[in-house]
Design a protein around this motif. Structure first.
Motif, PDB file in Angstrom:
ATOM      1  N   MET A   3       0.791  -1.069   0.100  1.00 42.17           N
ATOM      2  CA  MET A   3       0.176   0.020   0.088  1.00 42.17           C
ATOM      3  C   MET A   3       0.818   1.243   0.096  1.00 42.17           C
ATOM      4  SD  MET A   3      -3.307  -0.706  -0.012  1.00 42.17           S
ATOM      5  CE  MET A   3      -4.333  -2.072   0.005  1.00 42.17           C
ATOM      6  N   LEU A   4       2.059   1.094   0.615  1.00 42.56           N
ATOM      7  CA  LEU A   4       2.771   2.446   0.826  1.00 42.56           C
ATOM      8  C   LEU A   4       3.394   2.871  -0.710  1.00 42.56           C
ATOM      9  CD1 LEU A   4       5.081   1.440   3.906  1.00 42.56           C
ATOM     10  CD2 LEU A   4       3.242   3.197   3.925  1.00 42.56           C
ATOM     11  N   GLU A   5       3.463   1.858  -1.460  1.00 47.78           N
ATOM     12  CA  GLU A   5       4.078   2.251  -2.749  1.00 47.78           C
ATOM     13  C   GLU A   5       3.004   3.137  -3.818  1.00 47.78           C
ATOM     14  OE1 GLU A   5       5.371  -1.340  -4.505  1.00 47.78           O
ATOM     15  OE2 GLU A   5       7.063  -1.791  -3.028  1.00 47.78           O
ATOM     16  N   GLN A   6       1.663   2.922  -3.143  1.00 46.87           N
ATOM     17  CA  GLN A   6       0.563   3.381  -4.072  1.00 46.87           C
ATOM     18  C   GLN A   6       0.455   4.709  -3.688  1.00 46.87           C
ATOM     19  OE1 GLN A   6      -2.805   0.677  -4.538  1.00 46.87           O
ATOM     20  NE2 GLN A   6      -1.554  -0.846  -3.651  1.00 46.87           N
ATOM     21  N   LEU A   7       0.917   5.461  -2.473  1.00 48.21           N
ATOM     22  CA  LEU A   7       0.531   6.657  -2.135  1.00 48.21           C
ATOM     23  C   LEU A   7       1.466   7.655  -2.909  1.00 48.21           C
ATOM     24  CD1 LEU A   7       0.980   6.224   1.688  1.00 48.21           C
ATOM     25  CD2 LEU A   7      -1.118   6.158   0.549  1.00 48.21           C
ATOM     26  N   SER A   8       0.623   8.921  -3.159  1.00 49.93           N
ATOM     27  CA  SER A   8       1.231   9.994  -3.700  1.00 49.93           C
ATOM     28  C   SER A   8       2.011  10.732  -2.469  1.00 49.93           C
ATOM     29  CB  SER A   8       0.245  11.051  -4.079  1.00 49.93           C
ATOM     30  OG  SER A   8      -0.581  11.434  -2.896  1.00 49.93           O
ATOM     31  N   ALA A   9       2.771  11.869  -2.978  1.00 51.09           N
ATOM     32  CA  ALA A   9       3.699  12.404  -1.970  1.00 51.09           C
ATOM     33  C   ALA A   9       3.148  13.020  -0.819  1.00 51.09           C
ATOM     34  CB  ALA A   9       4.512  13.400  -2.776  1.00 51.09           C
ATOM     35  N   LYS A  10       1.835  13.662  -1.344  1.00 47.95           N
ATOM     36  CA  LYS A  10       0.844  14.206  -0.283  1.00 47.95           C
ATOM     37  C   LYS A  10       0.277  13.149   0.601  1.00 47.95           C
ATOM     38  CE  LYS A  10      -3.026  17.283   0.361  1.00 47.95           C
ATOM     39  NZ  LYS A  10      -4.084  18.123  -0.499  1.00 47.95           N
ATOM     40  N   GLN A  11      -0.238  12.065   0.130  1.00 52.10           N
ATOM     41  CA  GLN A  11      -0.681  11.070   0.836  1.00 52.10           C
ATOM     42  C   GLN A  11       0.412  10.295   1.875  1.00 52.10           C
ATOM     43  OE1 GLN A  11      -2.322   8.607  -2.259  1.00 52.10           O
ATOM     44  NE2 GLN A  11      -4.392   9.308  -1.798  1.00 52.10           N
ATOM     45  N   LEU A  35       1.300  -1.695  10.516  1.00 49.94           N
ATOM     46  CA  LEU A  35       0.522  -0.488  10.798  1.00 49.94           C
ATOM     47  C   LEU A  35       0.739   0.632   9.825  1.00 49.94           C
ATOM     48  CD1 LEU A  35      -0.984   1.481  12.860  1.00 49.94           C
ATOM     49  CD2 LEU A  35       1.102   1.893  13.902  1.00 49.94           C
ATOM     50  N   LYS A  36       1.740   0.838   9.349  1.00 49.13           N
ATOM     51  CA  LYS A  36       2.098   1.781   8.143  1.00 49.13           C
ATOM     52  C   LYS A  36       0.959   1.488   6.994  1.00 49.13           C
ATOM     53  CE  LYS A  36       6.707   3.363   9.120  1.00 49.13           C
ATOM     54  NZ  LYS A  36       8.190   3.448   8.773  1.00 49.13           N
ATOM     55  N   ASN A  37       1.072   0.227   6.766  1.00 47.36           N
ATOM     56  CA  ASN A  37       0.235  -0.341   5.624  1.00 47.36           C
ATOM     57  C   ASN A  37      -1.248  -0.096   5.902  1.00 47.36           C
ATOM     58  OD1 ASN A  37       1.387  -1.454   3.209  1.00 47.36           O
ATOM     59  ND2 ASN A  37       2.469  -2.842   4.474  1.00 47.36           N
ATOM     60  N   LYS A  38      -1.590  -0.240   7.126  1.00 48.76           N
ATOM     61  CA  LYS A  38      -3.128   0.084   7.667  1.00 48.76           C
ATOM     62  C   LYS A  38      -3.544   1.366   7.233  1.00 48.76           C
ATOM     63  CE  LYS A  38      -4.212  -4.040   9.730  1.00 48.76           C
ATOM     64  NZ  LYS A  38      -5.703  -5.019   9.530  1.00 48.76           N
ATOM     65  N   ILE A  39      -2.634   2.370   7.651  1.00 51.58           N
ATOM     66  CA  ILE A  39      -2.808   3.708   7.563  1.00 51.58           C
ATOM     67  C   ILE A  39      -2.934   4.235   6.028  1.00 51.58           C
ATOM     68  CG2 ILE A  39      -2.005   6.025   8.077  1.00 51.58           C
ATOM     69  CD1 ILE A  39      -0.777   4.777  10.670  1.00 51.58           C
ATOM     70  N   ALA A  40      -2.038   3.567   5.388  1.00 52.30           N
ATOM     71  CA  ALA A  40      -1.963   3.748   3.769  1.00 52.30           C
ATOM     72  C   ALA A  40      -3.408   3.262   3.223  1.00 52.30           C
ATOM     73  CB  ALA A  40      -0.788   2.982   3.274  1.00 52.30           C
TER      74      ALA A  40
END
Length: 414
Positions: A3-11, A35-40
Motif C-alpha cells: 500500500m505504501l508504494e501506491q501513495l502520492s507524495a501528499k498521501q 501499521l503503516k500499511n493499515k494507515i496507507a
C-alpha cells in the motif's frame, strides 16, 4: 502490492503524520510495518480504520493508568477512525486470568451492566462517545452452540495457550487452572474476527490476549489486526502499576484540588512518562519540556505544576485547573487555608483525646495510625502542628483539623 508504494507524495506525508502520532509513547507495535500499511490503505480507500479496545467491566473506577490507552484512542478518533469499545459482558463472567495466581470471581449480569454504565460515563471525559461503536460480546458468543465452541477451540493448541506467563507460573507452583479460563483468550480473539478489527489496543499485560486476535483472524481468513501495546503507568509510589487497590492512583472523577495535589506528588523521575502518556499536550510541547528538564532550563517544580494543571484541565476544564493551582500555591507554598473546607457536625464530647477524635471522624483507621500521623507531623489544629499524641483538646465551633497535606475538616457544633 504494498500500500505504501501506491501513495502520492501528499498521501505519504499524511501517512507519516498519523504514524508519528500513533507510535508516540507506545511500548510495542506488532508488526510495525503493518501499521503503516493499515494507515496507507485507509488513506487510499478513504475508509476509516476500526480500532478496538476490549473492556472486562470488573473494576469500573477509571484512573490515569486507564487513560493511557484512552488518550491513544482519542488520537485515532481525532483522525476520523472508528473506535470499537467492546464490553466483555460475556467474557466478564469468566474473568481475565492475566496476572492472576488463581481463577477470578465470575461477575453477574447485573454487576457487568452496572460497571459498563460507569465506564461509559467516565470515558466521555476523554472520547466523543457519540462517535464510538459500542459492542457487547454476548451478542455473538452467547449464540454459539456447543459444536461451534468445539470448532473454535480446535483452531488453537493447548501448548500455545500454556505459553501465557500466568498459566506457566501456576503450573510451576502446582496451582489449579480451570478449563473455562482457557476460553478467555479464545473468546477475545474471536471478538476481533466478528468485529473485523484493524488495530487492537491494550496494555503490555494484554500482549497474549491481543495476539489471539491476529491468530483467530488468520484462521478465519480475515485480514490480521495490528497489536498496539501501551506501557503500564506506575502510580504515585513510583514503583507499582497504578491501581486503586495499591492506593497509588489519581482517579479522573476526583475533585480538581485532590487531583492537582496528587499530581504534585508524582516522582520527578516519572514526570516525562506522565507528560507523554497521561496528557494531551502537543508532541512539540512534550519534547520541549523533556529537553528543558534535561538541560536544567526548566525547574522540576515548574514542570510538575504544568503537569498537574494540564491533568486537571483535561477532566475539569481550564477554570477549575486554575483554581486548583492557586489553592495549591496558597495552601502549600504560602501555608494558607483553602477557600472551601468540608464541614462535619460534631455531637460528641466537647473534651476529647486528639487520637480518639481522628478515629471517630474517620480520618484515621485506628489509634495507632493516628499516633503515627501525629509523630510524623501530619496533624494540625487551626494551622498549628500537633506533636503530642496524648493531647486532650476542647472542641470549638469552626475548629479546623488538617490531616496530611491535602485533607481539611471544619468541625461544626450546635
Amino acid at each position: 502490492m504494498d500500500m505504501l508504494e501506491q501513495l502520492s507524495a501528499k498521501q505519504l506525508k499524511e501517512m507519516e503524520r498519523q504514524f508519528e502520532i500513533y507510535s508516540q509513547g507506545v511500548e510495542d507495535i506488532i508488526p510495525l510495518e503493518e501499521l503503516k500499511n493499515k494507515i496507507a490503505k485507509s488513506i487510499l480507500l478513504n475508509e476509516p480504520l476500526k480500532i478496538k479496545l476490549g473492556l472486562d467491566p470488573s473494576a469500573p473506577d477509571v484512573h490515569l493508568g486507564h487513560t493511557v490507552v484512552l488518550n491513544k484512542l482519542k488520537q485515532f478518533q481525532e483522525n476520523g477512525h472508528i473506535i470499537q469499545l467492546l464490553i466483555g459482558d460475556f467474557t466478564g463472567k469468566i474473568g481475565d486470568p492475566t496476572g492472576k495466581s488463581a481463577a477470578r470471581k465470575q461477575l453477574t449480569d447485573e454487576e457487568v451492566k452496572h460497571n459498563a454504565k460507569t465506564y461509559f460515563e467516565q470515558f466521555s471525559k476523554v472520547l466523543d462517545m457519540e462517535k464510538v461503536e459500542l459492542h457487547y460480546n454476548s451478542e455473538w458468543l452467547s449464540r454459539l452452540n456447543f459444536e461451534e465452541v468445539i470448532q473454535l477451540a480446535g483452531k488453537i493448541t493447548v501448548a500455545r495457550l500454556l505459553e501465557r506467563d500466568d498459566f506457566e507460573e501456576r503450573i510451576a507452583l502446582g496451582k489449579p487452572i480451570s478449563l473455562h479460563e482457557f476460553f478467555y483468550p479464545i473468546m477475545q480473539g474471536y471478538d476481533s474476527v466478528v468485529l473485523e478489527t484493524d488495530i487492537e489496543l491494550g496494555g503490555t499485560d494484554q500482549y497474549f490476549n491481543i495476539l489471539m486476535g491476529r491468530h483467530f483472524q488468520e484462521k478465519f481468513d480475515k485480514e490480521k489486526q495490528v497489536a498496539l501495546l501501551m506501557p503500564l503507568l506506575e502510580g504515585l509510589d513510583g514503583v507499582e502499576k497504578m491501581s486503586k487497590s495499591k492506593k497509588n492512583y489519581i482517579g479522573i472523577d476526583e475533585s480538581p484540588q485532590e487531583m492537582y495535589g496528587k499530581a504534585m506528588s508524582i516522582p520527578d523521575v516519572l514526570m516525562i512518562k506522565y507528560f507523554e502518556l497521561a496528557t494531551d499536550l502537543p508532541l512539540e510541547e512534550k519534547q520541549r519540556i523533556k529537553e528543558g528538564l534535561a538541560a536544567e532550563t526548566i525547574h522540576p517544580r515548574d514542570a510538575k505544576m504544568l503537569l498537574s494543571k494540564t491533568i486537571v484541565k483535561m477532566y475539569h476544564g481550564a477554570a477549575a485547573a486554575e483554581r486548583a493551582q492557586q489553592q495549591f500555591i496558597s495552601v502549600f507554598q504560602e501555608r494558607a487555608m483553602p477557600d472551601e473546607i468540608p464541614s462535619i457536625h460534631w455531637e460528641g464530647e466537647k473534651k476529647i483525646m486528639i487520637v480518639n477524635l481522628l478515629v471517630e471522624l474517620g480520618l484515621q483507621k485506628s489509634k495507632s495510625e493516628a499516633k503515627r500521623m501525629i509523630e510524623n507531623g501530619g496533624i494540625r489544629l487551626n494551622g498549628e502542628k500537633i506533636g503530642d499524641t496524648q493531647l486532650e483538646i476542647m472542641i470549638e465551633n469552626n475548629l479546623i483539623l488538617q490531616v496530611g497535606k491535602r485533607k481539611f475538616i471544619q468541625i461544626k457544633m450546635d
